[in-house]
Design an enzyme around this catalytic site. Sequence first.
Site, mmCIF file in Angstrom:
data_model
loop_
_atom_site.group_PDB
_atom_site.id
_atom_site.type_symbol
_atom_site.label_atom_id
_atom_site.label_comp_id
_atom_site.label_asym_id
_atom_site.label_seq_id
_atom_site.Cartn_x
_atom_site.Cartn_y
_atom_site.Cartn_z
ATOM 1 N N HIS A 239 20.909 10.735 30.171
ATOM 2 C CA HIS A 239 21.462 9.571 30.147
ATOM 3 C C HIS A 239 20.550 8.476 29.758
ATOM 4 O O HIS A 239 19.244 8.519 29.748
ATOM 5 C CB HIS A 239 22.112 9.152 31.732
ATOM 6 C CG HIS A 239 21.012 9.114 32.529
ATOM 7 N ND1 HIS A 239 20.326 7.417 32.812
ATOM 8 C CD2 HIS A 239 20.072 9.858 33.230
ATOM 9 C CE1 HIS A 239 19.385 7.675 33.702
ATOM 10 N NE2 HIS A 239 19.198 8.679 33.958
ATOM 11 N N CYS A 240 21.033 7.232 29.180
ATOM 12 C CA CYS A 240 20.291 6.129 29.329
ATOM 13 C C CYS A 240 20.747 4.915 29.856
ATOM 14 O O CYS A 240 21.246 5.299 31.171
ATOM 15 C CB CYS A 240 20.187 5.603 27.629
ATOM 16 S SG CYS A 240 21.965 5.327 27.262
ATOM 17 N N ALA A 241 20.694 3.543 29.838
ATOM 18 C CA ALA A 241 21.335 2.674 30.481
ATOM 19 C C ALA A 241 22.578 2.569 30.514
ATOM 20 O O ALA A 241 23.347 2.562 31.507
ATOM 21 C CB ALA A 241 20.457 1.363 30.096
#
Length: 186
Positions: free
Chosen positions: A64-66
């Site tokens: 995941h990222c933002a």
Amino acid sequence: MSALNKIDAQKAKSLIDSGAAILVDIRESDEFAREHVPGAHHVPLSGFSPSDFPQDRQKIAIFHCASGARTAEAAPRILGTGFAEVYMLEQGLSGWKKAGLQTVINRKAPIAIQRQVQITAGMMVLIGVILGFTVSPWFFALSGFVGAGLTFAGVSGTCAMASLLAVMPWNRRVMASATTTLAQGS
């Protein structure tokens, strides 16, 4: 296959809690220092290498990222990590929080460098326009200079303002402690 399958936050949490999956945060160190999911492995996309991952390759890996955009963009690199099963967290950290799941927040950490760049550039453009109308038209050059800098940053993939902000005292202190924390295993 060059796209990652998505997984919602609740299902991801169930897999992580059961020990069947690990969560990998690919955001940059300043973002991770400010807020992250407890127990997430931190492997910043800027220094991404398949050798950086835990040896739990038989487990499901959830990246995941933002918001999910960087994760989707990095799909070919992520798929090359060697995990048997790989997913991307739907909506990234935002989706995790929308699901009401816990994050670790360090309010002492400054906001992410990219947000600092956006705020600084926006203020410089606004000041240039206001002074251009009220004091002298020459101040419009400030707004033009910032616009040219942002255009160059977008085309070249480098940002002088981000580099400058990264060495500011408030960012250096937090980045040094984030690096120490990550080296100790978060």
